[in-house]
Design a protein around this motif. Structure first.
Motif, PDB file in Angstrom:
ATOM      1  N   GLU A  19       1.168  -1.289   0.285  1.00  0.00           N
ATOM      2  CA  GLU A  19      -0.065   0.134  -0.335  1.00  0.00           C
ATOM      3  C   GLU A  19       1.010   1.307  -0.017  1.00  0.00           C
ATOM      4  O   GLU A  19       0.537   2.058  -0.451  1.00  0.00           O
ATOM      5  CB  GLU A  19      -0.551   0.112   0.845  1.00  0.00           C
ATOM      6  CG  GLU A  19      -2.266  -1.056   1.070  1.00  0.00           C
ATOM      7  CD  GLU A  19      -2.816  -1.336   2.732  1.00  0.00           C
ATOM      8  OE1 GLU A  19      -2.786  -0.266   3.402  1.00  0.00           O
ATOM      9  OE2 GLU A  19      -3.629  -2.003   2.303  1.00  0.00           O
ATOM     10  N   LEU A  20       2.092   1.252   0.893  1.00  0.00           N
ATOM     11  CA  LEU A  20       2.999   1.881   0.880  1.00  0.00           C
ATOM     12  C   LEU A  20       3.416   2.717  -1.007  1.00  0.00           C
ATOM     13  O   LEU A  20       3.627   3.757  -1.442  1.00  0.00           O
ATOM     14  CB  LEU A  20       3.563   2.187   1.577  1.00  0.00           C
ATOM     15  CG  LEU A  20       4.946   3.360   2.033  1.00  0.00           C
ATOM     16  CD1 LEU A  20       4.275   4.122   2.136  1.00  0.00           C
ATOM     17  CD2 LEU A  20       5.704   3.116   3.071  1.00  0.00           C
ATOM     18  N   LEU A  21       3.910   1.549  -1.255  1.00  0.00           N
ATOM     19  CA  LEU A  21       4.406   1.603  -2.324  1.00  0.00           C
ATOM     20  C   LEU A  21       3.613   2.294  -3.308  1.00  0.00           C
ATOM     21  O   LEU A  21       3.922   3.106  -4.819  1.00  0.00           O
ATOM     22  CB  LEU A  21       4.861   0.589  -3.267  1.00  0.00           C
ATOM     23  CG  LEU A  21       6.011  -0.468  -1.996  1.00  0.00           C
ATOM     24  CD1 LEU A  21       6.011  -1.395  -2.474  1.00  0.00           C
ATOM     25  CD2 LEU A  21       7.234   0.704  -1.948  1.00  0.00           C
ATOM     26  N   THR A  22       2.389   1.759  -3.154  1.00  0.00           N
ATOM     27  CA  THR A  22       1.588   1.941  -4.590  1.00  0.00           C
ATOM     28  C   THR A  22       1.049   3.659  -4.127  1.00  0.00           C
ATOM     29  O   THR A  22       1.415   4.719  -5.106  1.00  0.00           O
ATOM     30  CB  THR A  22       0.200   1.973  -4.149  1.00  0.00           C
ATOM     31  OG1 THR A  22      -0.238   0.649  -4.460  1.00  0.00           O
ATOM     32  CG2 THR A  22      -1.172   2.276  -5.182  1.00  0.00           C
ATOM     33  N   GLU A  23       1.083   4.786  -2.760  1.00  0.00           N
ATOM     34  CA  GLU A  23       0.992   5.778  -2.720  1.00  0.00           C
ATOM     35  C   GLU A  23       2.976   6.439  -3.269  1.00  0.00           C
ATOM     36  O   GLU A  23       2.159   7.517  -3.612  1.00  0.00           O
ATOM     37  CB  GLU A  23       1.006   5.812  -0.437  1.00  0.00           C
ATOM     38  CG  GLU A  23      -0.820   5.581  -0.518  1.00  0.00           C
ATOM     39  CD  GLU A  23      -1.817   5.820  -0.906  1.00  0.00           C
ATOM     40  OE1 GLU A  23      -1.140   7.148  -1.879  1.00  0.00           O
ATOM     41  OE2 GLU A  23      -2.973   5.401  -1.356  1.00  0.00           O
ATOM     42  N   VAL A  24       3.593   5.899  -2.453  1.00  0.00           N
ATOM     43  CA  VAL A  24       5.121   6.296  -3.434  1.00  0.00           C
ATOM     44  C   VAL A  24       4.023   6.617  -4.543  1.00  0.00           C
ATOM     45  O   VAL A  24       5.100   7.541  -5.552  1.00  0.00           O
ATOM     46  CB  VAL A  24       6.312   5.430  -3.208  1.00  0.00           C
ATOM     47  CG1 VAL A  24       7.744   6.084  -3.998  1.00  0.00           C
ATOM     48  CG2 VAL A  24       6.109   5.762  -1.304  1.00  0.00           C
ATOM     49  N   ALA A  25       4.369   5.366  -5.079  1.00  0.00           N
ATOM     50  CA  ALA A  25       4.019   5.740  -7.291  1.00  0.00           C
ATOM     51  C   ALA A  25       3.729   7.560  -7.487  1.00  0.00           C
ATOM     52  O   ALA A  25       3.376   7.850  -8.262  1.00  0.00           O
ATOM     53  CB  ALA A  25       3.634   4.495  -7.208  1.00  0.00           C
ATOM     54  N   GLU A  26       2.365   7.449  -6.543  1.00  0.00           N
ATOM     55  CA  GLU A  26       1.058   8.437  -7.393  1.00  0.00           C
ATOM     56  C   GLU A  26       2.115   9.766  -6.948  1.00  0.00           C
ATOM     57  O   GLU A  26       1.425  10.306  -7.730  1.00  0.00           O
ATOM     58  CB  GLU A  26       0.107   8.524  -6.015  1.00  0.00           C
ATOM     59  CG  GLU A  26      -0.649   7.497  -6.549  1.00  0.00           C
ATOM     60  CD  GLU A  26      -2.129   6.716  -6.417  1.00  0.00           C
ATOM     61  OE1 GLU A  26      -2.578   8.145  -5.439  1.00  0.00           O
ATOM     62  OE2 GLU A  26      -2.999   5.922  -6.144  1.00  0.00           O
ATOM     63  N   ALA A  27       2.712   9.667  -5.379  1.00  0.00           N
ATOM     64  CA  ALA A  27       3.431  10.465  -5.087  1.00  0.00           C
ATOM     65  C   ALA A  27       4.825  11.518  -6.228  1.00  0.00           C
ATOM     66  O   ALA A  27       4.468  12.968  -6.106  1.00  0.00           O
ATOM     67  CB  ALA A  27       4.206  10.625  -4.100  1.00  0.00           C
ATOM     68  N   LYS A  28       5.119  10.383  -6.484  1.00  0.00           N
ATOM     69  CA  LYS A  28       5.952  10.893  -7.832  1.00  0.00           C
ATOM     70  C   LYS A  28       4.820  11.464  -8.666  1.00  0.00           C
ATOM     71  O   LYS A  28       6.519  11.436  -9.817  1.00  0.00           O
ATOM     72  CB  LYS A  28       6.630   9.335  -8.084  1.00  0.00           C
ATOM     73  CG  LYS A  28       7.870   8.976  -6.718  1.00  0.00           C
ATOM     74  CD  LYS A  28       8.307   7.911  -7.459  1.00  0.00           C
ATOM     75  CE  LYS A  28       9.791   8.068  -7.147  1.00  0.00           C
ATOM     76  NZ  LYS A  28      10.783   6.889  -7.109  1.00  0.00           N
TER      77      LYS A  28
END
Length: 145
Positions: free
Chosen positions: A68-77
């Protein structure tokens, strides 16, 4: 000849309008904040906090939180570059720590390699501190406006 002069005058006028409408750094930061920056920081804070919470539970729940954190990181990028020079370095460090830590957590949990997964979680925890610094710097920049 007349066409070229008219075209040149139009181009000069458009250039003057663009220069006259430039945003201040504070306005650019406000735009970034309201165009996804605030919600992205909140989502990263929530999901990284969840990773931190599950780290004291059995390893079989770690992977889901880290993914879930990796998904949020991708969106933040996908956001534009953070316009705050004060906060940008902390933001980039937070994203890097979350991404690397999340990947190690997912891989370690998937391989039943607790030391690797634990190292990933420690990296995520490092990112939590960087994200807090990012938020503090942004708040200071917005307040100074």
């Amino acid at each position: 000849m007349r066409f070229h002069v008219g075209l040149l005058a139009t181009a000069v006028a458009a250039g003057a309008l663009l220069v006259g409408c430039s945003s201040t750094p504070a306005e650019e930061l406000e735009d970034w904040w309201s165009s996804g920056g605030e919600s992205s920081i909140k989502a990263l804070s929530d999901t990284s906090g969840r990773v931190n919470e599950v780290s004291v539970r059995p390893m079989d729940v770690w992977s889901t939180a880290c993914q879930e954190l990796l998904t949020e990181v991708a969106e933040a990028k996908e956001l534009d570059t953070l316009p705050s020079e004060n906060a940008r370095g902390f933001w980039e460090e937070a994203l890097t720590a979350f991404e690397h830590g999340g990947e190690e957590c997912v891989a370690g949990a998937g391989e039943d390699d607790q030391p690797r997964a634990s190292e990933g979680i420690r990296e995520v925890q490092k990112g939590i501190g960087r994200l807090a610094s990012t938020t503090s710097m942004i708040a200071g920049d917005l307040k100074a406006k």
